[in-house]
Motif scaffolding. Structure first.
Motif, PDB file in Angstrom:
ATOM      1  N   PRO A  87       0.769  -1.243  -0.015  1.00  0.00           N
ATOM      2  CA  PRO A  87      -0.120  -0.460   0.222  1.00  0.00           C
ATOM      3  C   PRO A  87       0.638   0.923   0.151  1.00  0.00           C
ATOM      4  O   PRO A  87       1.700   1.115   0.741  1.00  0.00           O
ATOM      5  CB  PRO A  87      -0.710  -0.116   1.170  1.00  0.00           C
ATOM      6  N   ALA A  88       0.496   2.529  -0.783  1.00  0.00           N
ATOM      7  CA  ALA A  88       1.537   3.517  -0.917  1.00  0.00           C
ATOM      8  C   ALA A  88       1.466   4.370  -0.168  1.00  0.00           C
ATOM      9  O   ALA A  88       0.265   4.777   0.639  1.00  0.00           O
ATOM     10  CB  ALA A  88       0.965   4.165  -2.263  1.00  0.00           C
TER      11      ALA A  88
ATOM     12  N   PRO B 173       6.793  10.703   3.934  1.00  0.00           N
ATOM     13  CA  PRO B 173       7.110  10.565   5.144  1.00  0.00           C
ATOM     14  C   PRO B 173       7.207   9.208   6.244  1.00  0.00           C
ATOM     15  O   PRO B 173       7.813   8.886   6.583  1.00  0.00           O
ATOM     16  CB  PRO B 173       5.635  10.962   6.077  1.00  0.00           C
ATOM     17  N   ALA B 174       6.708   8.060   5.324  1.00  0.00           N
ATOM     18  CA  ALA B 174       7.498   6.781   5.694  1.00  0.00           C
ATOM     19  C   ALA B 174       8.697   6.308   5.192  1.00  0.00           C
ATOM     20  O   ALA B 174       9.538   5.614   6.261  1.00  0.00           O
ATOM     21  CB  ALA B 174       6.292   5.670   4.611  1.00  0.00           C
ATOM     22  N   ALA B 175       9.052   6.622   4.562  1.00  0.00           N
ATOM     23  CA  ALA B 175      10.477   6.576   4.346  1.00  0.00           C
ATOM     24  C   ALA B 175      11.502   7.318   4.885  1.00  0.00           C
ATOM     25  O   ALA B 175      12.498   6.999   5.591  1.00  0.00           O
ATOM     26  CB  ALA B 175      11.039   6.632   2.630  1.00  0.00           C
ATOM     27  N   LEU B 176      11.017   8.557   5.678  1.00  0.00           N
ATOM     28  CA  LEU B 176      11.707   9.234   7.275  1.00  0.00           C
ATOM     29  C   LEU B 176      11.787   8.251   7.673  1.00  0.00           C
ATOM     30  O   LEU B 176      12.919   7.921   8.916  1.00  0.00           O
ATOM     31  CB  LEU B 176      10.849  10.610   6.891  1.00  0.00           C
TER      32      LEU B 176
ATOM     33  N   PHE C 118       4.484  15.280   2.139  1.00  0.00           N
ATOM     34  CA  PHE C 118       3.585  15.884   3.350  1.00  0.00           C
ATOM     35  C   PHE C 118       2.981  16.110   3.975  1.00  0.00           C
ATOM     36  O   PHE C 118       2.885  16.785   4.553  1.00  0.00           O
ATOM     37  CB  PHE C 118       4.817  16.353   4.370  1.00  0.00           C
ATOM     38  N   ASP C 119       1.901  15.470   2.989  1.00  0.00           N
ATOM     39  CA  ASP C 119       0.360  16.224   3.311  1.00  0.00           C
ATOM     40  C   ASP C 119      -0.039  15.108   4.241  1.00  0.00           C
ATOM     41  O   ASP C 119       0.885  13.777   5.281  1.00  0.00           O
ATOM     42  CB  ASP C 119      -0.137  15.826   2.134  1.00  0.00           C
ATOM     43  N   GLU C 120      -1.030  15.467   5.178  1.00  0.00           N
ATOM     44  CA  GLU C 120      -1.847  14.961   5.820  1.00  0.00           C
ATOM     45  C   GLU C 120      -1.896  13.376   6.124  1.00  0.00           C
ATOM     46  O   GLU C 120      -1.789  12.980   6.620  1.00  0.00           O
ATOM     47  CB  GLU C 120      -2.969  15.578   6.331  1.00  0.00           C
TER      48      GLU C 120
ATOM     49  N   ARG D  19      -0.832   8.322   7.226  1.00  0.00           N
ATOM     50  CA  ARG D  19      -0.330   6.672   6.943  1.00  0.00           C
ATOM     51  C   ARG D  19       0.680   6.205   7.026  1.00  0.00           C
ATOM     52  O   ARG D  19       1.243   4.727   7.887  1.00  0.00           O
ATOM     53  CB  ARG D  19      -0.077   6.713   5.119  1.00  0.00           C
ATOM     54  N   ALA D  20       2.163   7.099   7.452  1.00  0.00           N
ATOM     55  CA  ALA D  20       2.936   6.773   7.917  1.00  0.00           C
ATOM     56  C   ALA D  20       2.962   6.138   9.845  1.00  0.00           C
ATOM     57  O   ALA D  20       4.352   5.993  10.136  1.00  0.00           O
ATOM     58  CB  ALA D  20       3.871   7.593   7.832  1.00  0.00           C
TER      59      ALA D  20
END
Lengths: 619, 337
Positions: free
Chosen positions: A61-62, A95-98, A118-120, A125-126
């Motif tokens: 999932p993206a 954000p998930a990668a961070l 980096f939106d809501e 998701r992250a």
């Protein structure tokens, strides 16, 4: 939050090594971005080592943590051994990668962030309750905020590529920015784009524009006034290429065929992380390579064994679950005493386990994972480039001793790259074994199990040879090859097969000991932990401590001097990406109190981990 | 078939004592195959017999050719490697019903669909013999055996239907006792280019005696054998007064007098569609009544290893024989002085 001024001198800083991690969603093209940056660095002349870390799902999932894919490249102006324990620079595309990579980043490291992601929604998701760009949680790092999606779209205005299609080029924007920051040449990447997308002019143009826009952003913006330069490494003179372990294995198989003067028959069933060997070999029909994508792992082993019976060099490649399925056929190869090369690119297990992560936990399966008394030779690859030589060695043993041989690689070696000094193919050993073409028994008969007095190998007579018609099979046989169930014969044959494998020890090199005089502690490694162990040893030595090191290529039989060497040390440390499999084998063989240093996280050792363990042992 | 008289049956016999049970149908098949090999005229060093495990799988030990007595079910896989590596060899697979269709079912169907030039002889005795009498994947429902004392609840395969469904290009059925017919089928299989599936009804006189009595018994055989002859109407019976029609894809046995001879199905083994052959295969499910015997299907399709050989040839014509040093350097190089 750190602002640009903390790095605002316009100097180019000379650094000896830097590790950069490109991280993003698995659809963001991070593997490709890393590979492009790596190739440019290779052509620039740096020493380097890479590490690819990606999810098992094609598209998780993206925006989620499980969907994060990363590629780390370590570049240096000197000889380096690992992809780097901690990246100095993290490129985070969302954000998930961070979140998934921040804990690995070096203290005060640089984070290049694609702020557009980096939106809501992506933050949620992250699992970020608060935007980390705004809550001060990144204050300890140097953060460079770049709206990569917006800038990529703007760069592509007028190119005809728009919207979501334009966003696909954002990985090249990131590569362009890093190319500027680390003063890489642009040409290798531009040439690659031109050749890769020659048939898709729009995509080619879009990627070029994005790449240049990334580079130009660095060149022209105040925020990026600081660049780094890693000078070319002083590697031994010669011509190099950058190679993955799987690629080197495939080429090594082809080289083994040439060295043995035999056609290659490679049978395999698709399995991560070994499939790339099949893909590479399938491209080279013009070399006479026959690839056979079998219906299952069992059939792949069977077809390879059939090809060996017919006089080809039969090779089958797989990963752990596949090796389990092949064990029945490997036992038949052992019983019929036919050459067969089995390649296991190990991954995290058991079962499906961690299919895209690395582990060294198939050693005991390679050693003992068959029915009956069934010893066979085992060799292991240490680095991507090493694979080329090791596969030729595996083929040499298989042919000379008429035996199946297991070659152990792993996912880390398979997908990582390093510079490889191109081999001089003229110096490949001659590993050819003549087929038997004349009767060897009384009255012009052929005795298929009449052994060579020295190697104990039986003759290899292939179909098509008149007068040597014979039958091989899995039933126990007597010395001549006739089926025999007599008790003493079975014991005699079991010992004979065992002795044949044991005898190979006299035909392999002594273990090379890299030792400081007066060292008390010996570290013994095998396989892909080579780089981390050597790097850890170097660090310990830099502290003035003494240590000895052996890295094993031959795991069965062990090199002839190994027992004597081990006896010279007070303590033996065995780091492995498993729960202590080699250390068990060493304990059993030499009755020594080896200290196991196991790790099973699906990730390679870090040099710092080896350093800490050795420091603790040496005191 | 060549008429070269360079071999006799004795040339294909080995010094091994044949160890099947006295009266086993395998003896008859061995004699038929050895005789046929002598007639076939292929140099015996170019012949390879590959088998799995089971009574039938001892076969290679008794054939004075190259041979491999391999692993249960794996013979088609091992034979595939031999045939693909060396297309000039004549490769024969011998398997029992359990070997071919139970433990080796996957290898069998994939060898057939690839159309590798293998001649696969399945000795179907509808029982596990070597392990002393368990029901097999071709045993009839309700069969009482050591492993099915209350009667088998496994619905059996119809081997001919299975092979047709697996895209086999040659499918035939014969009977161990009928050596003339067996020889004819062996020859047809040999002359076929590609994989050939031959089901041979084989009597296991110890664990499943008289399983095929409907087709071998003196009184029954003429009533029940439906000979399939390419280009001819499918009629059978002592007076050839019974026949087969195919309607809506289903074959049915009729009285010729009732439907008229013109309505009777003309067998075409080379038909593009496997449908009629499949319909014929469904006339019996186990040999308990009228059962077709002969070649169900024989069609041409590219042979796997010939196409592979062609790809190698084409690649070499286009790119040359291959220079490994150039290949290794092709991914981009740099030179350190």
């Amino acid at each position: 939050m750190s602002e640009a001024p903390t790095i605002d001198n316009s100097e180019t800083e000379q650094v000896h090594t830097v590790a950069i991690r490109f991280a993003g969603d698995s659809g963001d093209g991070m593997q490709l971005a890393g590979a492009r940056f790596t190739d440019a660095s290779a052509i620039f002349g740096n020493d380097l080592s890479t590490f690819a870390n990606f999810p098992a799902e094609i598209r998780a999932p993206a925006g989620t943590l499980p969907g994060v894919s990363s590629f780390q490249v370590h570049i240096a102006d000197r000889d380096i051994l690992t992809p780097g324990d901690q990246p100095d620079v993290l490129v985070a595309m969302n954000p998930a990668a961070l979140k998934a990579n921040l804990m690995d980043l070096a203290p005060a490291g640089i984070i290049v962030i694609n702020t557009d992601a980096f939106d809501e929604r992506n933050l949620a998701r992250a699992g970020y309750a608060v935007n980390p760009l705004e809550d001060g949680s990144l204050d300890a790092y140097r953060v460079l905020k770049v709206p990569m999606e917006d800038l990529t779209k703007r760069a592509l205005e007028g190119s005809g590529v728009k919207g979501r299609d334009a966003l696909r080029s954002k990985n090249f924007f990131a590569v362009g920015l890093m190319t500027w920051m680390f003063q890489r040449p642009l040409e290798p990447t531009l040439e690659w784009i031109a050749s890769k997308f020659a048939r898709e002019p729009e995509v080619k143009a879009a990627n070029e524009l994005a790449f240049r826009a990334g580079f130009n952003l660095g060149e022209t913006t105040e925020m990026f006034r600081h660049t780094y330069r890693v000078q070319p490494a002083r590697l031994p003179a010669g011509t190099y290429t950058n190679v993955t372990g799987n690629q080197a294995l495939a080429w090594g198989i082809m080289a083994a065929g040439q060295a043995a003067r035999l056609p290659i028959f490679y049978a395999s069933y698709p399995i991560t992380p070994a499939s790339d060997i099949l893909h590479e070999l399938a491209r080279h029909r013009n070399f006479g390579v026959r690839t056979f994508q079998a219906e299952d792992e069992i059939a792949a082993a069977g077809a390879a064994l059939g090809a060996s019976f017919a006089g080809h060099l039969g090779v089958t490649g797989t990963s752990g679950p596949g090796l389990a399925l092949k064990s029945e056929t490997i036992s038949l190869a052992l019983m019929t005493e036919l050459p067969l090369l089995i390649i296991d690119v190990q991954r995290g297990g058991p079962s499906t386990g961690l299919p895209t992560k690395t582990e060294q936990a198939d050693l005991l399966m390679a050693m003992y994972g068959r029915h009956g008394e069934s010893p066979l030779p085992i060799v292991a690859v240490a680095t991507p480039a090493d694979a080329f030589e090791v596969v030729v060695e595996a083929a040499r043993i298989a042919l000379k001793y008429m035996t199946p041989v297991i070659l152990l690689s792993d996912g880390y070696i398979g997908t990582s790259t390093e510079p490889w000094l191109l081999p001089d193919l003229a110096t490949l050993p001659d590993i050819s074994v003549p087929f038997t073409v004349a009767p060897n028994g009384p009255d012009a008969t052929f005795i298929p199990y009449l052994r060579d007095a020295k190697t104990l190998a039986r003759p290899w007579a292939v179909p098509g040879t008149p007068g040597l018609e014979h039958r091989l099979g899995g039933l126990e046989k007597d010395g001549a090859g006739n089926v025999s169930y007599t008790p003493e014969n079975h014991e005699r044959m079991t010992l004979l097969r065992e002795g044949k494998i044991r005898g190979i020890a006299a035909d392999i090199p002594d273990a090379v000991v890299d030792a400081d005089d007066g060292a008390d502690v010996l570290v013994i490694g095998w396989g892909s932990s080579y780089g981390a162990i050597l790097a850890g040893v170097r660090r310990v030595r830099a502290q003035g401590k003494k240590v000895a090191r052996i890295h094993l290529r031959h795991l069965n039989p062990f090199p002839p001097n190994l027992g004597a060497v081990i006896g010279g040390y007070r303590r033996v440390l065995v780091p492995e990406l498993n729960r202590g499999q080699l250390s068990r084998m060493l304990r059993a063989e030499y009755l020594i109190d080896a200290t196991s240093y196991p790790k099973v996280q699906g990730q390679p050792f870090k040099a710092a981990e080896i350093e800490a363990k050795l420091t603790e042992m040496i005191g | 078939m060549t008429t070269g008289a360079k071999y006799t049956r004795q040339d294909f016999q080995t010094d091994q004592e044949v160890r099947w049970c006295p009266g086993c149908g395998d003896y008859t098949i061995l004699a038929s195959v050895q005789n046929f090999m002598a007639e076939m005229g292929v140099d015996k060093e170019k012949i390879v017999f590959v088998s799995g495990i089971g009574c039938a799988s001892r076969f290679p030990y008794y054939m004075n050719t190259y041979g491999v007595h391999a692993i249960h079910g794996r013979a088609p896989a091992i034979a595939s490697g031999i045939a693909v590596a060396r297309p000039e060899l004549s490769v024969w697979v011998v398997a029992g019903d359990g070997d071919a269709m139970s433990i080796g079912g996957n290898h069998l169907i994939h060898a057939l669909r690839r159309n590798i030039n293998l001649k696969i002889l399945v000795f179907n005795n509808q029982i596990y013999g070597l392990t002393k009498g368990q029901y097999s994947p071709t045993s009839e429902l309700g069969k009482r055996t050591k492993s099915s004392p209350s009667g088998s609840i496994d619905f059996p395969f119809n081997p001919v239907s299975l092979a047709l469904g697996a895209e086999a290009t040659f499918v035939a059925r014969t009977i161990d006792m009928d050596r003339a017919h067996t020889t004819e089928i062996l020859n047809r299989a040999y002359e076929h280019k590609g994989s050939a599936f031959v089901e041979i009804y084989q009597n296991c006189n110890v664990f499943n005696d008289k399983a095929f009595i409907a087709l071998t018994g003196k009184e029954e055989r003429d009533l029940n054998r439906i000979p399939l002859v390419h280009g001819e109407k499918v009629v059978f019976g002592p007076d050839r007064d019974r026949g087969v029609i195919i309607e809506g894809g289903t074959a049915r046995i009729v009285s010729v007098a009732d439907v008229g001879i013109d309505a009777i199905h003309v067998h075409d083994a080379t038909a593009a569609s496997a449908g009629p052959a499949y319909a014929l295969s469904r006339l019996s499910h186990g040999p308990f009544g009228p059962t077709p015997i002969g070649v169900f299907r024989s069609v041409d399709r590219p042979v796997y290893e010939e196409t592979l050989q062609q790809q190698i040839h084409d690649a070499q014509a286009k790119k040359g024989g291959g220079d490994l040093a150039a290949l290794i350097a092709s991914a981009g190089t740099w030179t350190v002085a």
